[in-house]
Each structure stands twice: as structure tokens, then as C-alpha cells.
Design a protein around this motif. Structure first.
Motif, PDB file in Angstrom:
ATOM      1  N   VAL A   1     105.141  61.617 138.444  1.00 14.80           N
ATOM      2  CA  VAL A   1     103.820  61.498 137.835  1.00 14.80           C
ATOM      3  C   VAL A   1     103.956  61.489 136.319  1.00 14.80           C
ATOM      4  O   VAL A   1     104.671  62.332 135.749  1.00 14.80           O
ATOM      5  N   THR A   2     103.276  60.567 135.683  1.00 15.41           N
ATOM      6  CA  THR A   2     103.231  60.501 134.227  1.00 15.41           C
ATOM      7  C   THR A   2     101.781  60.385 133.775  1.00 15.41           C
ATOM      8  O   THR A   2     101.031  59.548 134.298  1.00 15.41           O
ATOM      9  N   LYS A   3     101.398  61.222 132.825  1.00 13.18           N
ATOM     10  CA  LYS A   3     100.071  61.102 132.209  1.00 13.18           C
ATOM     11  C   LYS A   3     100.253  60.850 130.722  1.00 13.18           C
ATOM     12  O   LYS A   3     100.957  61.589 130.034  1.00 13.18           O
ATOM     13  N   ILE A   4      99.613  59.795 130.223  1.00 13.42           N
ATOM     14  CA  ILE A   4      99.670  59.445 128.808  1.00 13.42           C
ATOM     15  C   ILE A   4      98.246  59.494 128.265  1.00 13.42           C
ATOM     16  O   ILE A   4      97.316  58.962 128.883  1.00 13.42           O
ATOM     17  N   SER A   5      98.072  60.142 127.120  1.00 16.89           N
ATOM     18  CA  SER A   5      96.716  60.267 126.575  1.00 16.89           C
ATOM     19  C   SER A   5      96.750  60.303 125.059  1.00 16.89           C
ATOM     20  O   SER A   5      97.761  60.651 124.441  1.00 16.89           O
ATOM     21  N   GLY A   6      95.635  59.944 124.462  1.00 14.99           N
ATOM     22  CA  GLY A   6      95.410  60.102 123.033  1.00 14.99           C
ATOM     23  C   GLY A   6      94.208  61.004 122.831  1.00 14.99           C
ATOM     24  O   GLY A   6      93.320  61.063 123.687  1.00 14.99           O
ATOM     25  N   ASN A   7      94.180  61.717 121.705  1.00 14.00           N
ATOM     26  CA  ASN A   7      93.092  62.676 121.519  1.00 14.00           C
ATOM     27  C   ASN A   7      91.842  62.056 120.893  1.00 14.00           C
ATOM     28  O   ASN A   7      90.899  62.758 120.552  1.00 14.00           O
ATOM     29  N   LYS A   8      91.835  60.730 120.744  1.00 15.38           N
ATOM     30  CA  LYS A   8      90.630  60.045 120.275  1.00 15.38           C
ATOM     31  C   LYS A   8      90.247  58.976 121.293  1.00 15.38           C
ATOM     32  O   LYS A   8      91.114  58.297 121.852  1.00 15.38           O
ATOM     33  N   PRO A   9      88.959  58.835 121.580  1.00 11.42           N
ATOM     34  CA  PRO A   9      88.515  57.883 122.618  1.00 11.42           C
ATOM     35  C   PRO A   9      89.023  56.468 122.353  1.00 11.42           C
ATOM     36  O   PRO A   9      89.022  55.986 121.218  1.00 11.42           O
ATOM     37  N   GLY A  10      89.492  55.835 123.442  1.00 10.79           N
ATOM     38  CA  GLY A  10      89.891  54.439 123.376  1.00 10.79           C
ATOM     39  C   GLY A  10      91.134  54.169 122.559  1.00 10.79           C
ATOM     40  O   GLY A  10      91.392  53.022 122.188  1.00 10.79           O
ATOM     41  N   SER A  11      91.964  55.201 122.313  1.00 12.60           N
ATOM     42  CA  SER A  11      93.106  55.027 121.405  1.00 12.60           C
ATOM     43  C   SER A  11      94.389  54.599 122.108  1.00 12.60           C
ATOM     44  O   SER A  11      95.388  54.321 121.448  1.00 12.60           O
ATOM     45  N   LEU A  12      94.359  54.539 123.445  1.00  7.65           N
ATOM     46  CA  LEU A  12      95.600  54.297 124.180  1.00  7.65           C
ATOM     47  C   LEU A  12      95.721  52.849 124.644  1.00  7.65           C
ATOM     48  O   LEU A  12      94.876  52.358 125.396  1.00  7.65           O
ATOM     49  N   SER A  13      96.802  52.189 124.198  1.00  8.59           N
ATOM     50  CA  SER A  13      97.110  50.823 124.640  1.00  8.59           C
ATOM     51  C   SER A  13      98.618  50.702 124.801  1.00  8.59           C
ATOM     52  O   SER A  13      99.378  51.186 123.954  1.00  8.59           O
ATOM     53  N   PHE A  14      99.065  50.063 125.893  1.00  5.67           N
ATOM     54  CA  PHE A  14     100.497  49.870 126.118  1.00  5.67           C
ATOM     55  C   PHE A  14     100.713  48.875 127.251  1.00  5.67           C
ATOM     56  O   PHE A  14      99.780  48.523 127.984  1.00  5.67           O
ATOM     57  N   VAL A  15     101.977  48.449 127.408  1.00  5.91           N
ATOM     58  CA  VAL A  15     102.385  47.567 128.500  1.00  5.91           C
ATOM     59  C   VAL A  15     103.437  48.294 129.317  1.00  5.91           C
ATOM     60  O   VAL A  15     104.352  48.911 128.759  1.00  5.91           O
ATOM     61  N   VAL A  16     103.343  48.205 130.640  1.00  2.23           N
ATOM     62  CA  VAL A  16     104.300  48.870 131.517  1.00  2.23           C
ATOM     63  C   VAL A  16     104.907  47.852 132.482  1.00  2.23           C
ATOM     64  O   VAL A  16     104.230  46.923 132.948  1.00  2.23           O
ATOM     65  N   SER A  17     106.200  48.016 132.778  1.00  2.00           N
ATOM     66  CA  SER A  17     106.890  47.138 133.725  1.00  2.00           C
ATOM     67  C   SER A  17     108.002  47.908 134.415  1.00  2.00           C
ATOM     68  O   SER A  17     108.375  49.006 133.992  1.00  2.00           O
ATOM     69  N   LEU A  18     108.519  47.328 135.490  1.00  2.00           N
ATOM     70  CA  LEU A  18     109.660  47.876 136.220  1.00  2.00           C
ATOM     71  C   LEU A  18     110.824  46.903 136.116  1.00  2.00           C
ATOM     72  O   LEU A  18     110.627  45.685 136.126  1.00  2.00           O
ATOM     73  N   ASP A  19     112.044  47.453 136.049  1.00  2.46           N
ATOM     74  CA  ASP A  19     113.227  46.603 135.971  1.00  2.46           C
ATOM     75  C   ASP A  19     114.374  47.311 136.682  1.00  2.46           C
ATOM     76  O   ASP A  19     114.323  48.526 136.918  1.00  2.46           O
ATOM     77  N   SER A  20     115.423  46.548 137.008  1.00  4.26           N
ATOM     78  CA  SER A  20     116.579  47.128 137.689  1.00  4.26           C
ATOM     79  C   SER A  20     117.815  46.293 137.407  1.00  4.26           C
ATOM     80  O   SER A  20     117.723  45.071 137.189  1.00  4.26           O
ATOM     81  N   LYS A  21     118.977  46.943 137.405  1.00  2.00           N
ATOM     82  CA  LYS A  21     120.258  46.241 137.306  1.00  2.00           C
ATOM     83  C   LYS A  21     120.684  45.688 138.657  1.00  2.00           C
ATOM     84  O   LYS A  21     121.583  44.839 138.729  1.00  2.00           O
ATOM     85  N   LEU A  22     120.080  46.179 139.730  1.00  2.00           N
ATOM     86  CA  LEU A  22     120.387  45.692 141.063  1.00  2.00           C
ATOM     87  C   LEU A  22     119.623  44.395 141.337  1.00  2.00           C
ATOM     88  O   LEU A  22     118.647  44.073 140.654  1.00  2.00           O
ATOM     89  N   HIS A  23     120.083  43.686 142.351  1.00  2.00           N
ATOM     90  CA  HIS A  23     119.387  42.471 142.771  1.00  2.00           C
ATOM     91  C   HIS A  23     117.962  42.843 143.162  1.00  2.00           C
ATOM     92  O   HIS A  23     117.748  43.692 144.033  1.00  2.00           O
TER      93      HIS A  23
END
Length: 838
Positions: free
Chosen positions: A179-201
Motif C-alpha cells: 500500500v502506498t499513499k501519496i498526499s500534499g498538504n494543499k488541495p489539488g497539489s498532487l500530480s504524477f505519472v505511474v507505470s509498471l516495468d520489469s526486466k523479465l519477459h
């Protein structure tokens, strides 16, 4: 309730069942936290979290963040054939060379007994987070990254302008999710891109609007996974799913390239990572597995969909702290605050609460790496506390009922070709991983080891029958998820060692002696011990002087100079062989007595064999002989301490029964020297502790606190990385566990009937302190407080009726413990208080 909200109250832990009179034993001023001054630059700067099966390493990057992911069933290969029909002929030749004293020739011939390499532990992949460019200008002085051992939670904090961003990570065992929670202490301040990757096929895609599904496979052969061919068998399949939720009605989630998710303008985001594989046990080919990793992962997500972040955290905390809170340890190098009546003098505590706050806040600005650097000068005992509890944290995080056995790196690995394959090594490393489970009150964490031993016994019976024409079961030096039992590839100095399974079996009996669980002994332990003993009886052959001997025999990974001047590693009846066999035979006889099987034919055969096992020998220089003959040792400072197995973890060399051997063991340790990899250092701490030599035990404790530079780790031997992982180098987790067990051994030692208090306490280094919740053999929970280096108070309780002898500095007192009653003893070992738990 508190401020109108319900507060979760956890179940009481064992350590709170006894409260000492010393106020000093309240929680340490310094919290149990591993702290960092910045984001990780190397993998060994990252923070490990885990739930037994799933693991992650948190780097704490700001603009770019990575969480390395592991799932404990991801290995190369398929079930193998661990037999060699040509081995019996080679075995006969090796034995003849040994009988003729041609040890170099025996060593050369023994290569024909070698097998194939193990398969390889694999790396699942990464969660990758990308934040906008403003994060590159974060305020460095606001950055914090910390692992809190008390909650098994990692937090990263930093400020960008006036916005403070916080990330929280934990791995939940009850809900099988990271579980991961990411937050900012000001409204609407959080923006990011998330992806998954692997060295395996693998391939990944977005599922719906808020999930990323990554599916892939491990190589079916031990080859670099980027190489694929149609003739390769199907390997283990896997799936990882990242589920993303954001604050209600604030922010949006956008799909990018059907592989990434972009969060814009949110207050907070919660990521749930689940993963599964097609592994269906060590005897099922991946191609025959009926398990569907994707369906299982989706099912896991569906089962927790209605749980809030607070729910997930509360369930994680209750599960984890039920284990972690069983033991506490406080150490002090000063007793200046201790009054004559044993209580804290308020005048000498700290001048004010403000001083206490200042000291605590200053601690929070110092990284754990800096504390390790300064240990040689300040010898801060609270850092010993931290490393002790870190070992318990890691064991809870990488070995739980139903998971795979803890491997050479626990579960944490970022490579497709990890050092030494990440494989369990059965000639010390796997066993050391589980040394703290019993004395440090985590017996449940040892269950995967017993499941693993059961699997080894199945394959090992085939290896024993074909390779050695013996009954019973055998395992050698190196194994893997497929329960490989054949010898390793290569030279016999490491490959030819058929005592791996026997050493593991000693853990079965130890588990009983600590838990007194007769059902476990009858259903699980004794059947495995019986069949192991059957192999050992067949492996032993008529030898010199009427003794039974093992031939061929090696002392793990160590060579000798034969009388003809040639280097060799194969002879007969090494000290370790005999010590392990004695432990197994003693366990069989004792277990049979408990279970009413003393008249069985096998037990009678074991008793007769016991009388014919050669005793340990003392060399001309006064040390324990590693080999039966007094061979020249070309490497007196060798990292292994195999010939001292009977002292620790074994029980055939003891102060009470074999004082001459203890003196010889003392000199042997001195002769071996202090240098060596981390696991060797941890073993030496435990060995010196068994000899009740507190000075040398502490010297080895201090020796481990050496900060390793990952850029130049080849220059180091042993030591700690900045995240407190122990170094060989490179990283091996065994010394983390070995250190924790060894510190416990310095404070408490036991037999089923005897309890030795503070047997190797470094009185001038840990002048005052308290340990609560340790376990002793006989099923006794032990609590001890000391002051001015002297015993102050002891608390004991047991779930069973028990008689035990307490020992402290030459004083012995026999006591009877009633089930469910807590007893308090003073420094004279007189019982001064009792109360019932019923």
C-alpha cells in the motif's frame, strides 16, 4: 473514542505481562527508526518493506521514484531430477582413495559426485513514479525518509515551495497487498505519472480507468531471460496489478499510451499493488499448473476493495505488532540516572521536558548511516537495540506461514542474476536466517522452513537412494524453490556436503524444545527426524578404531594440506559431520522418549550408533581439530567455523559437561581471528557468547558496525550498508538474523531445564538495561532488568507447568512454574511476587 473517532486498541503483547520496578525500562528515548538524510543512491540505501511474500525497496526519489518489487515464488526453471546413477561408482573410488590416505586424489575424483547448479531467484519489477519538474526544486532541508520498525511503515516527506508532500508505504500480510499513499498538504497539489516495468519477459496495459496489469514469465531454464527459444520449457508465470484511487471529486486520472496512469490535481492518491504467480509447489511443472496469476491478483484486489486506507493500515498494524511487540530491548552504557533504590532519580533524569524534546529532535536530524560511522567512537547502545530489532523486523517481513523459505536475500532482490543465485545455502546461511525465530519470540515465522524441509525430504529420498544407495533422505549445500537436493556443481570443497538436510532437522527439535508443542513433534518433526536418521545410519560406515565414520567428508568450503603436501578438501569424519550427526541422534532419542517410541527398532539403532561416534579431538596447539587428522590449515582465518558447530548452534560442547573442549573452542575462536563476512561475524558473537566471554562477544558486535561504501564494497569484509542490511559483501541477509540471535544469546541461554541469566553481558558497555519477551527452552518467557552491570529483577512465565533451574554468576536456584502465572525474582533469585494471568 478520541475526539469523536474510534481508536484501535491492539491486543496486549507478551512483554507487557510483566512490569519491572525500574522506570528506566520505559521505551527508549531514541525511536526504533532507520533514518536517511536523502534519497537512495544505491539499492542498499533503499528501505525494505515486506509481508512475507511480497517485498519492495523504497528509494525515496523526489522527481523520479522507484519501488523495486519482489514476489517470493519467482524463480527460473522447473522441477528437476536430483539423482545421479553414476554416483555410486564414483563414491566407491573416492572412499578407496580416502582409505589409502590419497586425499588430493580423492578430492579430484569427488568432482564426479557433483551435480547441477541451483535455479535462480528473480526480480518482479518496478513501480515507477514521475512527478513534474517543480519537484526537482524541492527544499533539501525538508527531506525526510524513515523506516519505523514499530509500525513497519516507510515515510518520505519533502517540501516544494509551500506544499509538503508525504508518501507512506507498508506491506500488509492480512490483505496481501503493498500500500502506498501519496498526499500534499494543499488541495489539488498532487500530480504524477505511474507505470509498471520489469526486466523479465512481460507486457503491461491499463485495465479500465485506474488499473495497470503487468503479466510476464520467468525463464524455464537457467539462462539470461532476454534469450528466448522455442525449445525452452514454460517457466513460472506472474501477474502484478497496480490499482490507483484518488481523492473524491478532486483531480483526474488520465490513461497514457495504454500503459501509464496520470494523476492531475488531486489531494491524495492511494496505490494498491498485488501480485501472484503460477507456482504450485516444488513438484508441479509450471506448464501443468492450474493457477491463473491474473485471476488470483484480481480476486485479491476485489477482497479489499471496500477497505479504506485507515482499515488497511489498522489491519496491517494489528497483525505486525502482534509479532513485533513481543520483545523489547533497552540498553544503556551509563547508570548515572539510577538511584540506589533502583528507581530513576528525577533530579538526574534531564533538567526539563524541553531538554528531552531537544535531544529527541536532534536525533531525528542524524541519519542511521552517520550513527553507524560514529559507533566505533561513541558505542551507542541504542544502535545495538535498533539492529537487534531490525533483524526481527526483517524476519517478520520475509517469512510468514504459507510463504517460501527466506532465501539468501530474504525476499529483496533487484537482479535477474543475483549474487550466489539468491539461493538458500544449507551449510550455514539458511539456518542462520532462522536462528532468531525461537529465542526472539517469532516461532510462527519459522513455519516456511518446516514446509521446505518436508519438500526436501521428498526429493532427498530419491537422491539418497540413487546417489548413495541409502535409505532416508539427504540434502546438500545449495537448493532452490524446486527443493533441489543433489550436490552443487563444481569442486567438492563446497559441492560435496551431504549434511545440509541433517542440520536443518536440528531446527525441528529446537522448535519443540522452545514451544513444547507435542502435536508438532508428533505430526511434523519426528517423522522427518526419523527418516533423516535413517540416512545417517546408512551413511556411517565402519571406520578406524571401532568408530563409525563418514567417508567422504568435507568441512564446508575449506581446504587442508594433506601429509604429502598436496591441497585437498576430501577426507573422513570432519568435526562438523560428527557434531551434526550427534545433534540429530540426540534429538531422535529425546523425541522418541516424549512420544513413547523409545522401544522402536530405529531408536535402538540410533542409541547403539551414538556410542560409536568419534569424540571431538584437540590438536597439539590446543584448538579443536577441524578434520579427524591433524592436517595443516592453509587458511587459519577462514570465514567458516564449522568445527565449532557443537558449541553453537549445537549443544555437545558445554561449560558444564565438556570444560576441556570449551577451553579448546576458546583458543580456536581466537586463532580464527576477527575478520570475515557479516555472517561469520554474527556466528562469532554467538560462539563467544556460548563461551560466556562477554568481552570478545562485544568486540565482534562492535566489529559489525562498519559502514560499507557501495561504490567500493570490494574493499570491505562484513559491515553494514546505510539501510542496515548486512554485507558479505555483497548483501546477504543472514548476518542481520545472526546478529539478532547472537545478542539474545548474550542475554539469555537455556536448556529445557536450565536458564542462564546475562551469561555474556558486557557489563561495562551495557551497564544498565532491560529485555522483555525473550523465549527460553521449556516454553518459558524471560524478562530481565539489570543495573550497574548486576542483575536487578527477573520475570518468568510459562503456558505449561515447568521446573527450571535459574543460574546467575555461580548461584543456582530451582523453581517451579505454574501454568499461566507470572513470577518476579529479585537479584538474589528469590521470588518476590506472583500473579495469575487467568
Amino acid at each position: 473514542m478520541e475526539d469523536g473517532e474510534w481508536v484501535l486498541v491492539g491486543r496486549p503483547s507478551e512483554k507487557v505481562l510483566w512490569e519491572p520496578s525500574l522506570v528506566q525500562t520505559e521505551p527508549s528515548i531514541k525511536p526504533l527508526q532507520v533514518r536517511f538524510s536523502g534519497r537512495a543512491k544505491h539499492w542498499t540505501d533503499a528501505i525494505p518493506i515486506g509481508n512475507g511474500r511480497l517485498g519492495a525497496m523504497v528509494w525515496g526519489g523526489v522527481q523520479l521514484e522507484t519501488l523495486n518489487l519482489n514476489e517470493d515464488t519467482l524463480w527460473t526453471g522447473i522441477p528437476g531430477n536430483y539423482t545421479n546413477p553414476d554416483a555410486p561408482n564414483a563414491l566407491a573410488e573416492v572412499r578407496k582413495f580416502v582409505d589409502d590416505g590419497q586425499y588430493a586424489e580423492a578430492t579430484t575424483e569427488a568432482v564426479k559426485l557433483s551435480g547441477n547448479p541451483s535455479d535462480v531467484y528473480q526480480f518482479l519489477g518496478d513501480i515507477k513514479l514521475e512527478f513534474d519538474e517543480s519537484h526537482a526544486t524541492y527544499s533539501e532541508e525538508t527531506y525526510q525518509r524513515v523506516l519505523d520498525l514499530d509500525t513497519a511503515t516507510t515515510k518520505v516527506k519533502y517540501a516544494v515551495g509551500e506544499v509538503e508532500f508525504t508518501r507512506e508505504h507498508f506491506a500488509s500480510n492480512p490483505d496481501q497487498v503493498i500500500v502506498t499513499k501519496i498526499s500534499g498538504n494543499k488541495p489539488g497539489s498532487l500530480s504524477f505519472v505511474v507505470s509498471l516495468d520489469s526486466k523479465l519477459h512481460h507486457h503491461s496495459q491499463v485495465n479500465g480507468k485506474n488499473q495497470i496489469i503487468m503479466e510476464g514469465s520467468c525463464p524455464g531454464k537457467r539462462i539470461p531471460p532476454q534469450v528466448y527459444g522455442n525449445d525452452n520449457p514454460k517457466g513460472i508465470q506472474f501477474c502484478a496489478i497496480l490499482d490507483l484511487q484518488i481523492s473524491d471529486n478532486v483531480g483526474t486520472i488520465i490513461v497514457l499510451d495504454d500503459k501509464k496512469l496520470k494523476v492531475e490535481g488531486s489531494d491524495w492518491a492511494i496505490m494498491l499493488l498485488v501480485a501472484s504467480s503460477s507456482f504450485d509447489g516444488p513438484f508441479t511443472k509450471p506448464s501443468d499448473s492450474k493457477r491463473n496469476p491474473t485471476s488470483e491478483s484480481l480476486s485479491t484486489l476485489n477482497s479489499i476493495r471496500k477497505l479504506s486506507y485507515a482499515d488497511l493500515y489498522a489491519r496491517h498494524l494489528d497483525d505486525y505488532q502482534n509479532l513485533f511487540h513481543r520483545v523489547s530491548l533497552q540498553l544503556s552504557k551509563s547508570s548515572k540516572n539510577i538511584g540506589q533504590n533502583g528507581s530513576l532519580e528525577v533530579k538526574k533524569l534531564l533538567s526539563s521536558a524541553a531538554d528531552l524534546y531537544l535531544e529527541s529532535s536532534q536525533d531525528e536530524t542524524v541519519s542511521t548511516a552517520e550513527r553507524v560511522k560514529s559507533f566505533q567512537a561513541d558505542e551507542d547502545p541504542s544502535l545495538v537495540e535498533l539492529l537487534f530489532q531490525y533483524g526481527r523486523y526483517l524476519l517478520i517481513s520475509c517469512s510468514r506461514p504459507g510463504t517460501q523459505v527466506s532465501n539468501l536475500q530474504g525476499i529483496w532482490n533487484r537482479d535477474i542474476e543475483p549474487a550466489w543465485d539468491g539461493a538458500p545455502h544449507l551449510n550455514i546461511n539458511l539456518q542462520m536466517n532462522y536462528w532468531p525465530s525461537l529465542p526472539c519470540n517469532l516461532h510462527e515465522c519459522q513455519e516456511p522452513l518446516f514446509d521446505y524441509i518436508s519438500s526436501l525430504s521428498v526429493n532427498g529420498s530419491k537422491t539418497a537412494q540413487v546417489n548413495y544407495e541409502a535409505r532416508g533422505w539427504v540434502a546438500h549445500q545449495l537448493s532452490d524453490i524446486w527443493a533441489k537436493t543433489s550436490p552443487d556443481r563444481g569442486q567438492p570443497v563446497w559441492a560435496l556436503w551431504p549434511m545440509g538436510g541433517a542440520w536443518l532437522c536440528t531446527h525441528l527439535w529446537e522448535h519443540y524444545t522452545y514451544t513444547m508443542d507435542k502435536g508438532f513433534l508428533e505430526r511434523k518433526a519426528y517423522p522427518l527426524l526419523e527418516v533423516c536418521a535413517l540416512f545417517l545410519l546408512d551413511w556411517l560406515i565402519e571406520g578406524r578404531g571401532g568408530y563409525l565414520e563418514t567417508n567422504p567428508s568435507t568441512s564446508p568450503e575449506h581446504t587442508f594440506i594433506a601429509p604429502d603436501g598436496k591441497p585437498a578438501s576430501v577426507s573422513f569424519s570432519s568435526a562438523m559431520d560428527m557434531a551434526i550427526i550427534k545433534e540429530v541422534f540426540a534429538a531422535v532419542v529425546s523425541a522418541a522418549e516424549v512420544l513413547g517410541k523409545s522401544d522402536d527398532d530405529l531408536v535402538e539403532r540410533v542409541r547403539k550408533a551414538q556410542l560409536r561416534l568419534p569424540p571431538p579431538k584437540i590438536a597439539r596447539d590446543g584448538s579443536i581439530m577441524e578434520w579427524t587428522l591433524n592436517f595443516e590449515d592453509p587458511e587459519v582465518h577462514h570465514r567458516h567455523l564449522s568445527h565449532l558447530f557443537g558449541l553453537f548452534p549445537g549443544h555437545t560442547i558445554t561449560f558444564e559437561r565438556t570444560p576441556d573442549l570449551c577451553r579448546a573452542a576458546d583458543y580456536t575462536l581466537y586463532k580464527r581471528g576477527e575478520e570475515g563476512p557479516g555472517w561469520s561475524t554474527a556466528w562469532k558473537i554467538a560462539l563467544w557468547a556460548r563461551l560466556r566471554n562477554s568481552e570478545h562477544a562485544y568486540r565482534m558486535v562492535k566489529h559489525l558496525f562498519n559502514l560499507v561504501d557501495p561504490d567500493h564494497e570490494i574493499d570491505f569484509e562484513g559491515g553494514l550498508y546505510s539501510n542496515l542490511f548486512t554485507a558479505h559483501p555483497p548483501f546477504q541477509i543472514d548476518a542481520n538474523f545472526g546478529f539478532t540471535a547472537a545478542v539474545a544469546e548474550m542475554l539469555v541461554q537455556s536448556t529445557v531445564k536450565d536458564l542462564y541469566l546475562l551469561p555474556a553481558l558486557p557489563r561495562d558497555k551495557w551497564v544498565s538495561g532491560c529485555v522483555k519477551g525473550l523465549k527460553a527452552r521449556g516454553g518459558v518467557t524471560v524478562n530481565i532488568c539489570w543495573n550497574e552491570g548486576d542483575l536487578h529483577e527477573v520475570g518468568l512465565w510459562s503456558k505449561n507447568h515447568n521446573s527450571v533451574r535459574l543460574h546467575f554468576r555461580g548461584v543456582t536456584v530451582a523453581v517451579k512454574l505454574s501454568s499461566g502465572t507470572v513470577y518476579t525474582f529479585n537479584k538474589q533469585l528469590k521470588c518476590v511476587k506472583t500473579y495469575s494471568l487467568m
